[in-house]
Design a protein around this motif. Structure first.
Motif, PDB file in Angstrom:
ATOM      1  N   GLN A  46      23.149  78.930  -3.819  1.00 27.43           N
ATOM      2  CA  GLN A  46      24.143  78.856  -2.744  1.00 27.43           C
ATOM      3  C   GLN A  46      25.542  78.609  -3.294  1.00 27.43           C
ATOM      4  O   GLN A  46      26.511  79.239  -2.854  1.00 27.43           O
ATOM      5  CB  GLN A  46      23.768  77.751  -1.755  1.00 27.43           C
ATOM      6  N   ILE A  47      25.668  77.713  -4.253  1.00 24.92           N
ATOM      7  CA  ILE A  47      26.973  77.439  -4.853  1.00 24.92           C
ATOM      8  C   ILE A  47      27.501  78.680  -5.558  1.00 24.92           C
ATOM      9  O   ILE A  47      28.654  79.077  -5.378  1.00 24.92           O
ATOM     10  CB  ILE A  47      26.901  76.248  -5.834  1.00 24.92           C
ATOM     11  N   ARG A  48      26.634  79.313  -6.368  1.00 20.61           N
ATOM     12  CA  ARG A  48      27.064  80.509  -7.107  1.00 20.61           C
ATOM     13  C   ARG A  48      27.544  81.586  -6.147  1.00 20.61           C
ATOM     14  O   ARG A  48      28.598  82.201  -6.349  1.00 20.61           O
ATOM     15  CB  ARG A  48      25.919  81.029  -7.977  1.00 20.61           C
ATOM     16  N   ARG A  49      26.790  81.819  -5.095  1.00 16.94           N
ATOM     17  CA  ARG A  49      27.169  82.851  -4.136  1.00 16.94           C
ATOM     18  C   ARG A  49      28.439  82.476  -3.371  1.00 16.94           C
ATOM     19  O   ARG A  49      29.252  83.338  -3.063  1.00 16.94           O
ATOM     20  CB  ARG A  49      26.025  83.116  -3.165  1.00 16.94           C
TER      21      ARG A  49
ATOM     22  N   TRP B 109      11.090  71.855  -6.079  1.00 16.39           N
ATOM     23  CA  TRP B 109      12.086  72.262  -7.084  1.00 16.39           C
ATOM     24  C   TRP B 109      12.931  73.418  -6.551  1.00 16.39           C
ATOM     25  O   TRP B 109      14.158  73.415  -6.691  1.00 16.39           O
ATOM     26  CB  TRP B 109      11.397  72.642  -8.395  1.00 16.39           C
ATOM     27  N   GLN B 110      12.265  74.401  -5.942  1.00 15.65           N
ATOM     28  CA  GLN B 110      12.993  75.547  -5.407  1.00 15.65           C
ATOM     29  C   GLN B 110      14.007  75.100  -4.344  1.00 15.65           C
ATOM     30  O   GLN B 110      15.147  75.529  -4.350  1.00 15.65           O
ATOM     31  CB  GLN B 110      12.025  76.571  -4.798  1.00 15.65           C
ATOM     32  N   ALA B 111      13.551  74.226  -3.431  1.00 18.62           N
ATOM     33  CA  ALA B 111      14.410  73.793  -2.324  1.00 18.62           C
ATOM     34  C   ALA B 111      15.524  72.856  -2.772  1.00 18.62           C
ATOM     35  O   ALA B 111      16.655  72.947  -2.284  1.00 18.62           O
ATOM     36  CB  ALA B 111      13.569  73.110  -1.243  1.00 18.62           C
ATOM     37  N   ASP B 112      15.224  71.959  -3.706  1.00 19.77           N
ATOM     38  CA  ASP B 112      16.187  70.926  -4.093  1.00 19.77           C
ATOM     39  C   ASP B 112      17.081  71.297  -5.260  1.00 19.77           C
ATOM     40  O   ASP B 112      18.141  70.687  -5.443  1.00 19.77           O
ATOM     41  CB  ASP B 112      15.453  69.619  -4.430  1.00 19.77           C
TER      42      ASP B 112
END
Length: 167
Positions: A78-81, A68-71
């Motif tokens: 990553q998108i937010r940042r 869950w963390q990875a996917d």
């Protein structure tokens, strides 16, 4: 276990909100590849007397959330940042609402992780302590092969101190 999940979530929010803790946790995440939810989980277990807790339980906790963390969680982060500083020719104002929505989803994803972890937490067996928090964090950091530097020791001590105020 719904109650444990809620208790863990509230503990995490309070701890994360303490002065300097969010920066400390994000620094450990970004610089040392530490899983913030596992750190919070171990803090909660140690501070609330959910002991003993061994390396097998730590491994099970890591395994229970890894996919869950990875996917899900990491891609949202990553998108937010990525869009924080703007994308291509789009004005920041044009993407602010979208970024806030991603942030909300990322937080919801983190909450799911915490509820999963709470389900596998050991039962409360006594009073928690800062020493228990230190023991659990040192065990986790050792599995990551983090060097025992003054910065890592100070982070562990700061977290343990902050946890003793939240338990």
């Amino acid at each position: 276990m719904q109650d444990a999940g809620e208790a863990f979530w509230k503990f995490s929010l309070k701890l994360y909100d303490r002065p300097g803790i969010s920066d400390l946790l994000i620094g450990l995440q970004d610089e040392q590849s530490v899983d913030v939810n596992l750190v919070l989980f171990l803090c909660w277990c140690g501070a609330t007397g959910r002991m003993p807790f061994d390396e097998g339980q730590l491994s099970a906790a890591q395994d229970s959330i890894a996919v869950w963390q990875a996917d899900v969680t990491a891609p949202l982060r990553q998108i937010r940042r990525r869009i924080k500083g703007g994308v291509a020719n789009l004005a920041l104002e044009a993407t602010d609402h979208f970024r806030e929505e991603i942030k909300r989803l990322e937080l919801a994803s983190e909450r799911i992780v915490q509820f999963v972890l709470a389900e596998i937490a050991p039962p409360v067996r006594g009073a928690g302590s800062a020493a228990d928090v230190v023991t659990l964090l040192q065990m986790y950091f050792a599995t990551l092969n983090l060097p025992d530097t003054p910065l890592v020791r100070a982070s562990v001590e700061r977290l343990a101190e902050a946890c003793s105020l939240e338990a």
